[in-house]
Structures are given as C-alpha cells and as structure tokens.
Design an enzyme around this catalytic site. Structure first.
Site, PDB file in Angstrom:
ATOM      1  CB  VAL A   1      60.266  46.436-103.948  1.00 17.32           C
ATOM      2  CG1 VAL A   1      60.269  45.077-103.271  1.00 17.32           C
ATOM      3  CG2 VAL A   1      60.479  47.558-102.954  1.00 17.32           C
ATOM      4  CB  CYS A   2      62.037  42.994-108.166  1.00 15.74           C
ATOM      5  SG  CYS A   2      63.789  42.585-108.053  1.00 15.74           S
ATOM      6  CG  HIS A   3      61.658  37.010-105.728  1.00 17.21           C
ATOM      7  ND1 HIS A   3      61.803  35.785-106.317  1.00 17.21           N
ATOM      8  CD2 HIS A   3      61.499  36.760-104.404  1.00 17.21           C
ATOM      9  CE1 HIS A   3      61.726  34.844-105.392  1.00 17.21           C
ATOM     10  NE2 HIS A   3      61.538  35.408-104.225  1.00 17.21           N
TER      11      HIS A   3
END
Length: 110
Positions: A67-69
């Site tokens: 997960v990232c932005h």
C-alpha cells in the site's frame, strides 16, 4: 486471494479478504508522516526506503498487499518484492486514497 500472476488487487477484494479473516499482510510503504494522516487498520508501516534492510520482517507464507498513497510506489515495491522471493506480493490498486474513496469514506485524505 490474489493470483500470483496478478500484480494488482482492487480495494473491495482486499476488504472482502479481510472480512473473511484470510491471512494477508498489509504492508504500508509510505513515510511515517503519511501513515499518521491515515492508514488501513492493521497495516505494517515499512517505508519504501527501508524495505531492502527490513525485508526479512515480511512473512513468506501469506499474501502481501502493498500500500502507498496512490499505488505507484507500491507497484514498484511489489515488483521488487516479487524479484526477491515474494511471489504473493500484490499492489493495492489506487493505494490508500482509493481505499478511503471506496471502502472507508470517513478516512482522512491528503
């Protein structure tokens, strides 16, 4: 469960996996300040720049949802993890922003 040939998974599919109690590990590769703004409950904060040094902390016996932005950094991290022995690493399509939009509308966004 994501297939080993699929590099991405949609937020709703991850939510369904979590709701079923499937053994998945959410790995948030954003920076600490981003994680403080918002994060998916139960995710492990492991900033991307620390990934090579901390890769041994990741389980090899279950799917990893990265997960990232918005999903770009996590896509690169997913590719790196797959090249380093984690065939079940899968990118969360759209990142935590898509999660907030589709799954948790009260989650803070930035």
């Amino acid at each position: 469960m994501p297939s080993s040939d699929s590099l991405q998974i949609e937020p709703i599919a991850v939510k369904q996996m979590l709701d079923r109690g499937e053994a998945v590990r959410l790995v948030d590769i954003r920076q600490g300040w981003e994680h403080k703004i918002c994060h998916i409950e139960g995710s492990l904060l492991l900033p991307m720049d620390e990934l090579p040094a901390r890769v041994a902390e990741l389980p090899t016996d279950r799917p990893l949802i990265i997960v990232c932005h918005h999903g770009m950094r996590s896509f690169h991290a997913t590719m790196w993890l797959r090249q380093h022995g984690f065939p079940q690493a899968t990118n969360l399509a759209g990142g935590v922003d898509a999660w907030a939009e589709q799954i948790d509308p009260v989650m803070a966004r930035y």
